[in-house]
Scaffold this active site. Structure first.
Site, PDB file in Angstrom:
ATOM      1  N   LYS A  72       0.811  -1.213   0.000  1.00 46.58           N
ATOM      2  CA  LYS A  72       0.000   0.000   0.000  1.00 46.58           C
ATOM      3  C   LYS A  72       0.847   1.267   0.000  1.00 46.58           C
ATOM      4  CE  LYS A  72      -4.218  -1.709   2.159  1.00 46.58           C
ATOM      5  NZ  LYS A  72      -5.209  -1.466   3.213  1.00 46.58           N
ATOM      6  N   ASP A 112     -10.099   2.955   1.313  1.00 46.48           N
ATOM      7  CA  ASP A 112     -10.319   2.540   2.702  1.00 46.48           C
ATOM      8  C   ASP A 112     -11.002   3.635   3.522  1.00 46.48           C
ATOM      9  OD1 ASP A 112      -9.213  -0.008   2.440  1.00 46.48           O
ATOM     10  OD2 ASP A 112      -7.212   0.630   3.057  1.00 46.48           O
TER      11      ASP A 112
END
Length: 163
Positions: A72, A112
């Site tokens: 990420k 997210d």
């Protein structure tokens, strides 16, 4: 005799380790439900060190990637465009592959934060959050902190195993 259709559009989740991921089952079921019979979603065990080689071998059949740790944060130098939220959070969990004139552009985003906020709102949260604790210090924890800020939490606690 039946023949298996060859996927003309691909997507995958990358991370290390990744064998436990349910993403392929979820995405492939969604593709089937939507009638996207020429789409396939796989899992690839890719370390930070292997990421540049993996990205280099991707052809124009790739629609995008889902990323989990440790990728990420390490994806960012390989992106052509970074969504401002992903840049602020320091983590992109989604990469969209765009093609034009024979060249590829990788666009990174962080979904997210939106997902956390939307989940809490759907669960009935209507007031500002006064206190919260976040476990961990990775990309998802950073996204959780951004979501908490959006929800009004000024001083969340962050709990980690080590500095």
């Amino acid at each position: 005799m039946t023949t298996k259709a060859v996927a003309s559009r691909r997507a995958a989740v990358l991370g290390h380790p990744i064998a436990h991921s349910l993403s392929p089952a979820l995405h492939n079921a969604a593709y089937a439900e939507l009638g996207l019979t020429n789409w396939a979603y796989d899992a690839h065990d890719v370390t930070t060190e292997q990421l540049p080689e993996f990205l280099a071998q991707m052809d124009d059949s790739w629609a995008g990637l889902s990323l989990t740790m440790p990728l990420k944060s390490s994806i960012q130098p390989h992106l052509d465009v970074i969504d401002p939220l992903a840049e602020v959070v320091g983590a992109a969990n989604t990469v969209i592959c765009q093609y034009s004139g024979g060249s590829r552009m990788l666009v990174g985003a962080n979904t997210d934060v939106y997902g956390i906020v939307a989940s809490l709102r759907t669960a009935g949260l209507t007031a500002a959050i006064n206190s919260a604790a976040v476990l961990g210090a990775g990309g998802t924890a950073a996204a959780a902190l951004a979501a908490l800020a959006e929800l009004g939490c000024a001083e969340p606690q962050v709990l980690v195993r080590s500095r």
